[in-house]
Design a protein around this motif. Structure first.
Motif, mmCIF file in Angstrom:
data_model
loop_
_atom_site.group_PDB
_atom_site.id
_atom_site.type_symbol
_atom_site.label_atom_id
_atom_site.label_comp_id
_atom_site.label_asym_id
_atom_site.label_seq_id
_atom_site.Cartn_x
_atom_site.Cartn_y
_atom_site.Cartn_z
ATOM 1 N N ASP A 1 43.824 31.275 49.628
ATOM 2 C CA ASP A 1 42.763 31.735 48.726
ATOM 3 C C ASP A 1 42.922 33.216 48.368
ATOM 4 O O ASP A 1 41.986 33.840 47.892
ATOM 5 C CB ASP A 1 41.385 31.462 49.348
ATOM 6 C CG ASP A 1 41.208 32.141 50.698
ATOM 7 O OD1 ASP A 1 42.121 32.872 51.146
ATOM 8 O OD2 ASP A 1 40.134 31.950 51.308
ATOM 9 N N ARG A 2 44.132 33.765 48.615
ATOM 10 C CA ARG A 2 44.352 35.205 48.413
ATOM 11 C C ARG A 2 45.463 35.489 47.419
ATOM 12 O O ARG A 2 46.338 34.646 47.195
ATOM 13 C CB ARG A 2 44.761 35.869 49.734
ATOM 14 C CG ARG A 2 43.828 35.651 50.858
ATOM 15 C CD ARG A 2 42.845 36.783 50.975
ATOM 16 N NE ARG A 2 41.587 36.263 51.462
ATOM 17 C CZ ARG A 2 40.483 36.978 51.611
ATOM 18 N NH1 ARG A 2 40.482 38.248 51.263
ATOM 19 N NH2 ARG A 2 39.396 36.428 52.057
ATOM 20 N N ILE A 3 45.448 36.699 46.913
ATOM 21 C CA ILE A 3 46.539 37.184 46.072
ATOM 22 C C ILE A 3 47.652 37.687 46.989
ATOM 23 O O ILE A 3 47.397 38.516 47.872
ATOM 24 C CB ILE A 3 46.039 38.321 45.150
ATOM 25 C CG1 ILE A 3 44.999 37.763 44.164
ATOM 26 C CG2 ILE A 3 47.200 38.980 44.412
ATOM 27 C CD1 ILE A 3 44.170 38.820 43.471
ATOM 28 N N SER A 4 48.880 37.171 46.811
ATOM 29 C CA SER A 4 49.974 37.577 47.694
ATOM 30 C C SER A 4 51.030 38.412 46.965
ATOM 31 O O SER A 4 51.951 38.934 47.577
ATOM 32 C CB SER A 4 50.617 36.355 48.352
ATOM 33 O OG SER A 4 50.904 35.351 47.395
ATOM 34 N N TYR A 5 50.873 38.535 45.660
ATOM 35 C CA TYR A 5 51.782 39.417 44.907
ATOM 36 C C TYR A 5 51.162 39.729 43.561
ATOM 37 O O TYR A 5 50.553 38.864 42.926
ATOM 38 C CB TYR A 5 53.149 38.741 44.668
ATOM 39 C CG TYR A 5 54.082 39.587 43.822
ATOM 40 C CD1 TYR A 5 54.811 40.621 44.393
ATOM 41 C CD2 TYR A 5 54.189 39.383 42.441
ATOM 42 C CE1 TYR A 5 55.627 41.444 43.616
ATOM 43 C CE2 TYR A 5 55.010 40.196 41.651
ATOM 44 C CZ TYR A 5 55.722 41.219 42.249
ATOM 45 O OH TYR A 5 56.521 42.024 41.479
ATOM 46 N N VAL A 6 51.331 40.990 43.119
ATOM 47 C CA VAL A 6 51.106 41.299 41.711
ATOM 48 C C VAL A 6 52.064 42.420 41.353
ATOM 49 O O VAL A 6 52.188 43.402 42.081
ATOM 50 C CB VAL A 6 49.629 41.663 41.401
ATOM 51 C CG1 VAL A 6 49.144 42.841 42.224
ATOM 52 C CG2 VAL A 6 49.446 41.949 39.914
#
Ligand code: DI6
Ligand code: FE
Length: 407
Positions: free
Chosen positions: A38-43
């Motif tokens: 449920d998380r952002i792991s890359y941007v």
């Protein structure tokens, strides 16, 4: 690491980074966003994204953080469209109130509604916001004005967070108006709010924040302090409806208590603005109420800007002063009425709205480790979000890593 999902070939308005010196909108073009759980792991740049189990080509569309409506009164019984017609025929707000209308008529309808009724009617109003890309919404009580009905409203707010794809924050606004049975006994009603309603509902885990309507037609600064002192003892953050119709030094009072936000603020004064800057209190501005009440006194936006006070925007969705069901429309209104820049407007419903709810650590920007709440828009540049008057350019919505609408 291997991402669960990679959103590729997109432009990202991360809304992260410094307000004045960073890239506008914290933008990264030709980017990718990794999602894991449920998380952002890359941007970042597409080429550096790494391995993934699954990928989606977003075809150059823009991605923003999930939108946050940080000030609503969207749970209530009945509606007041009849009063809207009466006002257009010349009746004043006061005449309508005297004839049993106004907030009191909503209180009557809300007291008569079951929790299931409140959930069903509010869900219908929340849905158009979700269709735009709202993934977090604050919902205030304040049309019950007794323990049982305030509880039903807050429970309805919690239920909406479980039955619809949206995170809800529930704010206890028992000090919203004087219930008719306390006519001419407003201190006695504040006793009830302080001794019974607030502590009981807090103990039941229904209260994420405490709010008061500090205004000549509602509660005084001294009464506000009494409610805030109770919240402080319960370790619950406070917010304040301040300076909507007159200047009662509410902004300074909110700042003194380290409030998350002060809201409306058309009549805020210099000392209040300086105090808010010092305490990090967010200014939540509400163009829907300004419009619907045909106000002419503009909030001191430039003074907030110069003082470095974070500004948020919200619908204030309520049956009387702001029957607003579009958060994107508020961006247009904020730019046209309040002279926000389109970038400030988008900050107002993302990073600064998260701050107004005490959610800065987990929400409001697209950064590694934050909640995977994202909106995909079919636009060529982010300014379009404030530019169009109506219309919903939303083509994808992800909340907590799951598509509620897949692009
Ligand atoms: N400020 C407002 O504009 C609304 N509440 C508040 O604190 C009015 C709510 C209503 O008229 O039902
Ligand atoms: Fe409000």
């Amino acid at each position: 690491m291997t991402h669960d999902l990679l959103l590729e070939n997109c432009n990202v308005a991360t809304m992260a980074g410094p307000r004045l010196s960073g890239a506008p909108y914290g933008a990264i073009e030709d980017a990718a966003i990794g999602i894991s759980g449920d998380r952002i792991s890359y941007v970042g740049p597409r080429k550096d994204a790494g391995a993934t189990k699954q990928r989606i080509d977003l075809k150059q569309r823009w991605v923003t953080p999930g939108l946050i409506d940080c000030h609503t009164h969207i749970v209530y019984g009945g509606d007041r469209a009849n009063e809207f017609e009466l006002r257009l025929k010349g009746a004043t707000y006061e005449e309508i109130a005297k004839a049993g209308g106004g907030i009191v008529s909503t209180v009557k309808a809300t007291r008569a509604a079951s929790e299931a009724d409140l959930v069903a009617t509010a869900s219908k109003r929340v849905t158009p916001l979700l269709n735009e890309g709202v993934t977090t919404i604050e919902i205030k009580s304040g049309y019950g004005l007794d323990l049982d009905t305030e509880r039903r409203m807050l429970k309805a707010a919690r239920t909406i967070g479980k039955t619809l794809p949206v995170s809800t924050r529930a704010t206890c606004l028992a000090a919203h108006a004087l219930p008719p049975e306390y006519k001419d006994r407003s201190d006695d009603y504040i006793d009830l709010v302080c001794n019974e309603i607030t502590p009981t509902l807090a103990k039941e885990g229904l209260v994420d924040a405490v709010d008061v309507f500090c205004e000549k037609i509602a509660f005084s600064a001294d009464q506000t302090r009494r409610v805030f002192d109770v919240a402080k003892k319960l370790s619950i953050p406070v917010k304040l409806h301040a300076e909507q119709l007159s200047d009662l030094n509410g902004a300074a009072l909110a700042a003194e208590y380290g409030a998350l936000s002060a809201e409306h603020l058309e009549w805020a004064n210099e000392a209040g603005i300086a105090a808010m800057a010092k305490s990090g209190t967010v200014a939540v501005l509400l163009p829907g109420a300004f419009y619907a009440l045909r106000e002419t006194k503009l909030p001191p936006v430039d003074a907030f800007r110069k003082a470095g006070v974070a500004m948020a925007l919200a619908t204030d969705s309520n049956p009387g002063s702001s029957p607003a069901l579009s958060l994107l429309l508020m961006l247009s209104m904020a730019c046209t009425f309040f002279r926000f820049t389109p970038e400030e407007a988008l900050r107002g419903i993302t990073v600064n709205a998260a701050k107004a709810l005490g959610l800065s650590k987990t929400h409001g920007t697209i950064e590694v480790g934050k909640a995977a709440d994202l909106v995909v828009f079919d636009i060529a540049r982010p300014a379009e979000l404030a530019y169009w008057i109506g219309g919903t350019p939303t083509v994808g919505v992800m909340r907590a890593g799951e598509w509620t609408r897949q692009p």
